[in-house]
Design an enzyme around this catalytic site. Structure first.
Site, mmCIF file in Angstrom:
data_model
loop_
_atom_site.group_PDB
_atom_site.id
_atom_site.type_symbol
_atom_site.label_atom_id
_atom_site.label_comp_id
_atom_site.label_asym_id
_atom_site.label_seq_id
_atom_site.Cartn_x
_atom_site.Cartn_y
_atom_site.Cartn_z
ATOM 1 N N GLY A 10 0.839 -1.199 0.000
ATOM 2 C CA GLY A 10 0.000 0.000 0.000
ATOM 3 C C GLY A 10 0.873 1.248 0.000
ATOM 4 C CB VAL A 12 3.921 2.585 4.543
ATOM 5 C CG1 VAL A 12 5.321 2.533 5.140
ATOM 6 C CG2 VAL A 12 3.072 3.604 5.296
ATOM 7 N N GLY A 13 4.291 0.724 2.051
ATOM 8 C CA GLY A 13 5.080 -0.363 1.458
ATOM 9 C C GLY A 13 5.631 0.001 0.087
ATOM 10 C CG ASP A 33 -1.100 -5.910 -0.914
ATOM 11 O OD1 ASP A 33 -0.653 -4.917 -0.305
ATOM 12 O OD2 ASP A 33 -2.300 -6.266 -0.833
ATOM 13 N NE ARG A 82 -3.484 6.529 13.773
ATOM 14 C CZ ARG A 82 -3.219 7.623 14.474
ATOM 15 N NH1 ARG A 82 -4.039 8.011 15.431
ATOM 16 N NH2 ARG A 82 -2.143 8.321 14.224
ATOM 17 N NE ARG A 88 0.240 5.695 15.717
ATOM 18 C CZ ARG A 88 0.370 6.961 16.119
ATOM 19 N NH1 ARG A 88 -0.058 7.330 17.300
ATOM 20 N NH2 ARG A 88 0.931 7.854 15.332
ATOM 21 C CG ASN A 95 -3.470 -3.953 11.557
ATOM 22 O OD1 ASN A 95 -4.167 -4.311 10.606
ATOM 23 N ND2 ASN A 95 -3.078 -2.708 11.709
ATOM 24 C CG ASN A 120 0.676 2.167 13.873
ATOM 25 O OD1 ASN A 120 1.643 2.061 14.611
ATOM 26 N ND2 ASN A 120 0.398 3.261 13.174
ATOM 27 C CG HIS A 175 4.368 4.989 16.596
ATOM 28 N ND1 HIS A 175 4.877 6.232 16.386
ATOM 29 C CD2 HIS A 175 3.606 4.715 15.513
ATOM 30 C CE1 HIS A 175 4.449 6.692 15.217
ATOM 31 N NE2 HIS A 175 3.675 5.789 14.674
HETATM 32 O O1 TXD Z 1 5.333 4.812 12.461
HETATM 33 C C1 TXD Z 1 4.800 3.822 12.058
HETATM 34 N N1 TXD Z 1 5.170 2.646 12.468
HETATM 35 C C2 TXD Z 1 3.726 3.938 11.039
HETATM 36 C C3 TXD Z 1 2.809 2.842 10.917
HETATM 37 C C4 TXD Z 1 3.636 5.027 10.162
HETATM 38 C C5 TXD Z 1 2.729 5.020 9.143
HETATM 39 C C6 TXD Z 1 1.815 3.918 8.894
HETATM 40 N N2 TXD Z 1 1.812 2.948 9.937
HETATM 41 C C7 TXD Z 1 1.027 1.744 9.763
HETATM 42 O O2 TXD Z 1 1.528 1.001 8.638
HETATM 43 C C8 TXD Z 1 -0.445 1.935 9.455
HETATM 44 O O3 TXD Z 1 -1.171 2.241 10.604
HETATM 45 C C9 TXD Z 1 -0.785 0.573 8.880
HETATM 46 O O4 TXD Z 1 -0.964 -0.348 9.938
HETATM 47 C C10 TXD Z 1 0.478 0.183 8.099
HETATM 48 C C11 TXD Z 1 0.368 0.388 6.595
HETATM 49 O O5 TXD Z 1 -0.027 1.696 6.301
HETATM 50 P P1 TXD Z 1 -0.396 2.134 4.793
HETATM 51 O O6 TXD Z 1 -0.720 3.562 4.815
HETATM 52 O O7 TXD Z 1 0.654 1.632 3.873
HETATM 53 O O8 TXD Z 1 -1.725 1.299 4.571
HETATM 54 P P2 TXD Z 1 -2.349 0.783 3.173
HETATM 55 O O9 TXD Z 1 -2.051 1.748 2.087
HETATM 56 O O10 TXD Z 1 -3.753 0.443 3.484
HETATM 57 O O11 TXD Z 1 -1.528 -0.552 2.861
HETATM 58 C C12 TXD Z 1 -1.660 -1.718 3.595
HETATM 59 C C13 TXD Z 1 -1.573 -2.872 2.622
HETATM 60 C C14 TXD Z 1 -2.753 -2.949 1.654
HETATM 61 O O12 TXD Z 1 -2.319 -2.882 0.319
HETATM 62 C C15 TXD Z 1 -3.382 -4.313 1.963
HETATM 63 O O13 TXD Z 1 -3.933 -4.961 0.821
HETATM 64 C C16 TXD Z 1 -2.196 -5.062 2.520
HETATM 65 O O14 TXD Z 1 -1.524 -4.118 3.337
HETATM 66 N N3 TXD Z 1 -2.509 -6.259 3.271
HETATM 67 C C17 TXD Z 1 -1.744 -7.382 3.218
HETATM 68 N N4 TXD Z 1 -0.623 -7.645 2.546
HETATM 69 C C18 TXD Z 1 -0.099 -8.872 2.680
HETATM 70 N N5 TXD Z 1 -0.637 -9.820 3.464
HETATM 71 C C19 TXD Z 1 -1.768 -9.588 4.174
HETATM 72 N N6 TXD Z 1 -2.282 -10.528 4.971
HETATM 73 C C20 TXD Z 1 -2.364 -8.319 4.059
HETATM 74 N N7 TXD Z 1 -3.479 -7.737 4.603
HETATM 75 C C21 TXD Z 1 -3.553 -6.485 4.105
#
Ligand code: TXD
Length: 308
Positions: A10, A12-13, A33, A82, A88, A95, A120, A175
């Protein structure tokens, strides 16, 4: 190290993958993903930027973990982000399930990998990953402190109208809103911050840092921050794969440091080839120590919600 995997492609990734490729931190970056085609599409799009950006890191996408086998580092961002008004900790149950499943796959395909946890609630998801994989604490590290510190530094630089490069700071703790920015450690070109700003201004910057994630969530209206978070994750990965031994605030499993044990919490860490190579126990004022322990209590509360 030749291969790095990003789980969750997504915001961040995907941004993390692109930044790592542009820096050529590995010869191969794999995006995983659950959404069909999405990591493949993003990886291909990123790879097509290689001739213009001038990098040779190959990017590929997958739904399964076969192509990730033998990765030196996994950056885990899978999960839900979020939404406005959501804490969080609201994310914790959902999660935790996702991170448990992801961790099993990592242990099965790359038993020697280092995990950089981003999902998170960060400190608790790192714990879920360590429990599930059985990896030693050296190989499960959480990203939060580098981001929180970057936010604090960026606000100080804005306030003083000076280069961010000259602002050094340290933010410890969980955090969350109870994170602990250490005002005593802040220096601006070697000058203590307390000589440059009065107490009220400093307190306002500390408060903005604590709420920094929420500020972005509120502005975006749909999702949470990802440019600065991905920069922070990449800085940790770079220190590991290039064995730079940088000292960065990261969430580490504590075994008595700072008088705390049995939880992940943000503390100053040395990151190198082996992952977490050392924790530095800086001396804290009474108020800072109290704040760190209060932050630890918040993390424990979330662990308990998961039966920990
Ligand atoms: O400081 C920190 N640690 C953080 C944490 C700063 C920013 C974001 N933070 C957390 O990272 C946020 O609260 C989320 O828990 C994660 C990911 O945030 P992002 O903004 O990248 O979220 P997205 O865009 O929704 O992306 C998450 C992706 C999405 O494409 C889903 O399809 C995928 O995760 N997803 C999975 N991938 C693989 N395997 C499984 N099981 C899965 N479930 C969902």
């Amino acid at each position: 190290m030749n291969k790095i995997t990003v789980v969750g492609s997504g915001h961040v990734g995907a941004t993390t993958a692109q930044r790592m490729a542009e820096r050529e931190l590995a010869s191969e970056v794999v995006l995983v993903d659950i959404v069909e085609g999405m990591p493949q599409g993003k990886a291909l799009d990123q790879w097509e930027s290689a001739p213009v950006e001038g990098f040779d890191t190959r990017l590929t996408g997958a739904q399964d973990y076969g192509p990730t086998a033998g990765s030196g580092v996994y950056v885990v961002t899978a999960g839900l982000a979020r939404k406005p008004g959501m804490s969080r900790d609201d994310l914790v149950q959902k999660n935790a399930k996702i991170i448990g499943a992801v961790s099993e796959q990592i242990a099965a395909h790359s038993p020697e990998a280092v995990i950089v946890m981003v999902t998170n609630p960060l400190d608790v998801m790192a714990w879920v990953a360590m429990n599930t994989t059985g990896f030693p604490r050296e190989r499960v590290i959480g990203m939060a402190g580098v981001l929180d510190t970057a936010r604090f530094r960026s606000f100080i630089a804005l306030e003083l109208d000076v280069s961010v490069e000259d602002v050094q700071a340290l933010v410890l703790g969980g955090h969350g809103d109870s994170m602990v920015p250490l005002v005593s450690t802040v220096s601006v070109g070697g000058i203590p911050l307390t000589e440059l700003l009065d107490e009220d201004r400093i307190e306002a910057l500390v408060e903005r840092t604590r709420k920094g994630g929420g500020e972005i969530v509120g502005l975006l209206g749909n999702g949470s921050a990802y440019y600065a978070p991905s920069s922070a994750a990449v800085q940790m990965v770079e220190s590991i794969v290039r064995d730079k031994k940088r000292i960065l605030p990261c969430a580490a499993w504590l075994e008595g440091e700072f008088g705390l044990e049995g939880l992940f919490l943000g503390v100053p860490c040395k990151l190198g080839r082996n992952g977490l190579e050392q924790i530095f126990e800086v001396s804290l004022t009474d108020a800072e120590r109290e704040a760190l322990h209060a932050s630890a209590a918040d993390v424990r509360e979330t662990m308990e919600a998961l039966g920990g």
